[in-house]
Design a protein around this motif. Sequence first.
Motif, mmCIF file in Angstrom:
data_model
loop_
_atom_site.group_PDB
_atom_site.id
_atom_site.type_symbol
_atom_site.label_atom_id
_atom_site.label_comp_id
_atom_site.label_asym_id
_atom_site.label_seq_id
_atom_site.Cartn_x
_atom_site.Cartn_y
_atom_site.Cartn_z
ATOM 1 N N LEU A 161 -4.563 8.015 -4.482
ATOM 2 C CA LEU A 161 -5.227 7.811 -3.196
ATOM 3 C C LEU A 161 -6.206 6.634 -3.268
ATOM 4 O O LEU A 161 -6.245 5.791 -2.355
ATOM 5 C CB LEU A 161 -5.945 9.093 -2.781
ATOM 6 N N LEU A 162 -6.982 6.556 -4.337
ATOM 7 C CA LEU A 162 -7.914 5.429 -4.491
ATOM 8 C C LEU A 162 -7.156 4.118 -4.660
ATOM 9 O O LEU A 162 -7.565 3.076 -4.142
ATOM 10 C CB LEU A 162 -8.833 5.668 -5.689
ATOM 11 N N THR A 163 -6.039 4.173 -5.382
ATOM 12 C CA THR A 163 -5.213 2.971 -5.547
ATOM 13 C C THR A 163 -4.665 2.495 -4.207
ATOM 14 O O THR A 163 -4.651 1.289 -3.915
ATOM 15 C CB THR A 163 -4.056 3.259 -6.527
ATOM 16 N N ALA A 164 -4.205 3.420 -3.388
ATOM 17 C CA ALA A 164 -3.684 3.061 -2.070
ATOM 18 C C ALA A 164 -4.771 2.418 -1.213
ATOM 19 O O ALA A 164 -4.520 1.432 -0.509
ATOM 20 C CB ALA A 164 -3.129 4.298 -1.374
ATOM 21 N N LEU A 165 -5.974 2.963 -1.267
ATOM 22 C CA LEU A 165 -7.087 2.390 -0.520
ATOM 23 C C LEU A 165 -7.388 0.978 -0.996
ATOM 24 O O LEU A 165 -7.585 0.055 -0.177
ATOM 25 C CB LEU A 165 -8.324 3.283 -0.682
ATOM 26 N N ALA A 166 -7.420 0.775 -2.307
ATOM 27 C CA ALA A 166 -7.711 -0.549 -2.858
ATOM 28 C C ALA A 166 -6.636 -1.557 -2.475
ATOM 29 O O ALA A 166 -6.933 -2.697 -2.083
ATOM 30 C CB ALA A 166 -7.838 -0.462 -4.378
ATOM 31 N N ALA A 167 -5.365 -1.161 -2.581
ATOM 32 C CA ALA A 167 -4.264 -2.078 -2.261
ATOM 33 C C ALA A 167 -4.255 -2.429 -0.780
ATOM 34 O O ALA A 167 -4.018 -3.579 -0.391
ATOM 35 C CB ALA A 167 -2.935 -1.458 -2.675
ATOM 36 N N SER A 168 -4.505 -1.454 0.080
ATOM 37 C CA SER A 168 -4.557 -1.710 1.516
ATOM 38 C C SER A 168 -5.678 -2.688 1.846
ATOM 39 O O SER A 168 -5.508 -3.597 2.662
ATOM 40 C CB SER A 168 -4.739 -0.399 2.268
ATOM 41 N N ASP A 169 -6.819 -2.514 1.202
ATOM 42 C CA ASP A 169 -7.940 -3.415 1.445
ATOM 43 C C ASP A 169 -7.621 -4.846 1.031
ATOM 44 O O ASP A 169 -8.156 -5.791 1.603
ATOM 45 C CB ASP A 169 -9.177 -2.912 0.691
ATOM 46 N N CYS A 170 -6.738 -5.011 0.055
ATOM 47 C CA CYS A 170 -6.334 -6.358 -0.378
ATOM 48 C C CYS A 170 -5.358 -7.014 0.597
ATOM 49 O O CYS A 170 -5.063 -8.203 0.466
ATOM 50 C CB CYS A 170 -5.685 -6.298 -1.760
ATOM 51 N N GLY A 171 -4.839 -6.246 1.551
ATOM 52 C CA GLY A 171 -3.928 -6.811 2.537
ATOM 53 C C GLY A 171 -2.485 -6.399 2.382
ATOM 54 O O GLY A 171 -1.618 -6.876 3.128
ATOM 55 N N TYR A 172 -2.181 -5.504 1.435
ATOM 56 C CA TYR A 172 -0.810 -5.039 1.270
ATOM 57 C C TYR A 172 -0.478 -3.967 2.306
ATOM 58 O O TYR A 172 -1.349 -3.219 2.749
ATOM 59 C CB TYR A 172 -0.602 -4.459 -0.130
ATOM 60 N N ARG A 173 0.785 -3.899 2.644
ATOM 61 C CA ARG A 173 1.290 -2.805 3.474
ATOM 62 C C ARG A 173 1.678 -1.682 2.520
ATOM 63 O O ARG A 173 2.581 -1.854 1.688
ATOM 64 C CB ARG A 173 2.487 -3.265 4.300
ATOM 65 N N VAL A 174 1.022 -0.548 2.623
ATOM 66 C CA VAL A 174 1.145 0.504 1.620
ATOM 67 C C VAL A 174 1.905 1.696 2.181
ATOM 68 O O VAL A 174 1.505 2.279 3.199
ATOM 69 C CB VAL A 174 -0.253 0.963 1.140
ATOM 70 N N HIS A 175 3.005 2.050 1.510
ATOM 71 C CA HIS A 175 3.692 3.313 1.772
ATOM 72 C C HIS A 175 3.271 4.269 0.659
ATOM 73 O O HIS A 175 3.636 4.080 -0.508
ATOM 74 C CB HIS A 175 5.212 3.138 1.775
ATOM 75 N N LEU A 176 2.503 5.272 1.020
ATOM 76 C CA LEU A 176 1.917 6.187 0.053
ATOM 77 C C LEU A 176 2.721 7.478 -0.035
ATOM 78 O O LEU A 176 2.951 8.146 0.974
ATOM 79 C CB LEU A 176 0.474 6.508 0.454
ATOM 80 N N PHE A 177 3.132 7.821 -1.243
ATOM 81 C CA PHE A 177 3.706 9.129 -1.532
ATOM 82 C C PHE A 177 2.665 9.874 -2.355
ATOM 83 O O PHE A 177 2.296 9.416 -3.439
ATOM 84 C CB PHE A 177 5.004 9.005 -2.336
ATOM 85 N N ASP A 178 2.193 11.014 -1.864
ATOM 86 C CA ASP A 178 1.162 11.729 -2.616
ATOM 87 C C ASP A 178 1.752 12.795 -3.522
ATOM 88 O O ASP A 178 1.029 13.607 -4.094
ATOM 89 C CB ASP A 178 0.101 12.323 -1.694
ATOM 90 N N ALA A 179 3.068 12.780 -3.685
ATOM 91 C CA ALA A 179 3.745 13.616 -4.683
ATOM 92 C C ALA A 179 4.848 12.760 -5.301
ATOM 93 O O ALA A 179 5.420 11.895 -4.629
ATOM 94 C CB ALA A 179 4.336 14.872 -4.047
ATOM 95 N N PRO A 180 5.141 12.962 -6.580
ATOM 96 C CA PRO A 180 6.144 12.111 -7.239
ATOM 97 C C PRO A 180 7.547 12.362 -6.716
ATOM 98 O O PRO A 180 7.899 13.479 -6.327
ATOM 99 C CB PRO A 180 6.026 12.509 -8.719
ATOM 100 N N LEU A 181 8.345 11.307 -6.699
ATOM 101 C CA LEU A 181 9.765 11.404 -6.368
ATOM 102 C C LEU A 181 10.576 11.444 -7.657
ATOM 103 O O LEU A 181 10.146 10.901 -8.684
ATOM 104 C CB LEU A 181 10.202 10.187 -5.548
ATOM 105 N N PRO A 182 11.757 12.046 -7.641
ATOM 106 C CA PRO A 182 12.634 11.964 -8.816
ATOM 107 C C PRO A 182 12.975 10.511 -9.113
ATOM 108 O O PRO A 182 13.146 9.691 -8.187
ATOM 109 C CB PRO A 182 13.888 12.745 -8.379
ATOM 110 N N CYS A 183 13.077 10.181 -10.378
ATOM 111 C CA CYS A 183 13.380 8.795 -10.750
ATOM 112 C C CYS A 183 14.671 8.299 -10.106
ATOM 113 O O CYS A 183 14.799 7.117 -9.760
ATOM 114 C CB CYS A 183 13.457 8.668 -12.269
ATOM 115 N N SER A 184 15.634 9.195 -9.920
ATOM 116 C CA SER A 184 16.909 8.802 -9.334
ATOM 117 C C SER A 184 16.769 8.365 -7.879
ATOM 118 O O SER A 184 17.623 7.637 -7.357
ATOM 119 C CB SER A 184 17.901 9.966 -9.415
ATOM 120 N N GLU A 185 15.689 8.787 -7.210
ATOM 121 C CA GLU A 185 15.484 8.455 -5.795
ATOM 122 C C GLU A 185 14.703 7.158 -5.607
ATOM 123 O O GLU A 185 14.662 6.614 -4.494
ATOM 124 C CB GLU A 185 14.727 9.592 -5.108
#
Length: 304
Positions: free
Chosen positions: A199-223
């Motif tokens: 969550l803190l990483t997403a906030l920092a990246a968004s503040d830098c100007g990136y468009r952030v798609h946040l998943f707050d739970a891990p996805l399987p590596c295959s996905e």
Amino acid sequence: MNDQATRPADTPLYPIREVSRLTGVNSVTLRAWERRYGLIKPQRTPKGHRLYAREDIERVERILQWLNRGVPVSQVRELLDQPETAETPTPAAGDWPGQRRLLISAVQALDLSRLEELFNQSLALYPVPTCLAELWQPVVRQLEESWGEQLGDVLQRRTLETFLRTRIGTRLLHANPLARGPTLLVMPLPDDPAPLWVLLTALAASDCGYRVHLFDAPLPCSELPLAVERFQARAMLLASGKAEKAELVRRQLPRLAEQLEVPLMACGPMARIREADLEGTRVELLGDDLGEAMENLQARLPVR
């Protein structure tokens, strides 16, 4: 001093959104500095819209310099108003230790109204990188070191997680349509019991100007390759406050980095703990500290 009467009539003037873009200070913070502390005094149009001169922008940059040296925002004005020829004093210790104690107490007491107040106050008065470096990162580190098997520890963790997910998610909702940077997929790793670092990483990246798609739970590596394709992401950024399992770090992540067509990056405490295990792989470690991580991210994937 910021004196409108001394400005030439042809002085270029900038709207608040442009000042925010140039300085990295959001418009809410600029208004708070003006209203609560009198740090800047922009001109106004007949309809009341703020207009800033170049001197105002330079003043904002000087404010940031003092804040980054630990001076509380309430003490910045007297430092700004000193004559330029005067010797610059050593700034007093900032109020961050006190703010950290208040925040930790609010989490431990499950005081959501106090938590809301501290969150809003910090981000209204200080830039996001300063808030993360001086308040939120140290608090999360301290809390994670104290949480164990005691009754109430899980409740505290989940309460803070839920609070940050809602507040940061709202900020992403409003920031993403305006983001000019590449799209990032940001997600946690499996062993982290609560995605606080994500969550803190997403906030920092968004503040830098990136468009952030946040998943707050891990996805399987295959996905994950499919997620990169469907969201047209330019990079995948993983974050974790834990060491993570050796099998995941030594085998699955390097294999995933080989499969993805975009960079696979990692930050947070895991990036420090597992640095030796990931050396020589295509997994790019951005660093433990989020400020350093964002600098490395921007060097690797610039925001145009």
